[in-house]
Design an enzyme around this catalytic site. Structure first.
Site, PDB file in Angstrom:
ATOM      1  N   THR A  24       0.819  -1.206   0.000  1.00 28.64           N
ATOM      2  CA  THR A  24       0.000   0.000   0.000  1.00 28.64           C
ATOM      3  C   THR A  24       0.854   1.257   0.000  1.00 28.64           C
ATOM      4  O   THR A  24       2.044   1.227   0.277  1.00 28.64           O
ATOM      5  CB  THR A  24      -0.930   0.029   1.238  1.00 28.64           C
ATOM      6  N   ASP A  25       0.191   2.377  -0.267  1.00 27.08           N
ATOM      7  CA  ASP A  25       0.859   3.667  -0.179  1.00 27.08           C
ATOM      8  C   ASP A  25       0.579   4.272   1.197  1.00 27.08           C
ATOM      9  O   ASP A  25       0.021   3.600   2.073  1.00 27.08           O
ATOM     10  CB  ASP A  25       0.403   4.589  -1.315  1.00 27.08           C
ATOM     11  N   LEU A  26       0.935   5.513   1.402  1.00 24.72           N
ATOM     12  CA  LEU A  26       0.762   6.155   2.709  1.00 24.72           C
ATOM     13  C   LEU A  26      -0.703   6.316   3.111  1.00 24.72           C
ATOM     14  O   LEU A  26      -1.000   6.512   4.283  1.00 24.72           O
ATOM     15  CB  LEU A  26       1.451   7.522   2.725  1.00 24.72           C
TER      16      LEU A  26
END
Length: 152
Positions: A24-26
């Site tokens: 995932t990203d932030l």
């Protein structure tokens, strides 16, 4: 069968994954590149459910590298969600095979992503070769070892 690609109708296989934090990203949304990894996992599972050990193909000099990939993102997948990745063979030619994929959220069945990969059959020297007839039959066959959806 001719060397031109032809559309085929083969039953799909379904594989369950859970979105891991590192995918995932932030914002906790699955990174776009993760889908290609999930496609590959589903493709290997597709073969496994047809009695294929991919290592056996490689030992025979039947290598299937991806030569094309495409994805259409519809909705976001998020950290820790369980996803169902569906894989099926959609085209088969003399030396290539196309897999189509759909990714659904398990909880509500919503379609998140659609995509495809095209694989070329090459020998150990990476020269194109015809897909052997027994491999073609396996690719086109229904599941021999169906399994419940994986528990993750």
């Amino acid at each position: 069968m001719s060397t031109a690609a032809s559309a085929v109708e083969v039953p799909s296989s379904r594989y369950v994954i859970r979105v891991r934090f590192g995918e995932t990203d932030l914002m906790g949304i699955a990174h776009h590149s993760s889908y290609l990894l999930w496609f590959e996992a589903a493709r290997v599972e597709y073969l496994r459910r047809r009695g294929v050990d991919y290592g056996d193909f490689v030992r025979r000099g039947v290598n299937l590298p991806v030569i094309e990939a495409g994805l259409r993102y519809r909705r976001a997948a998020r950290f820790d969600e369980r996803l169902v990745v569906e894989a099926r063979v959609s085209e088969l030619s003399g030396a290539t095979v196309r897999f189509d994929y759909r990714v659904f959220r398990e909880a509500d069945g919503e379609l998140l992503t659609e995509g495809h990969t095209t694989l070329a059959c090459v020998d150990d020297a990476h020269r194109p070769r015809r897909i052997p007839s027994d491999v073609r039959e396996l690719l086109m066959s229904p599941e021999r070892a169906p399994r419940e959806l994986d528990r993750v």
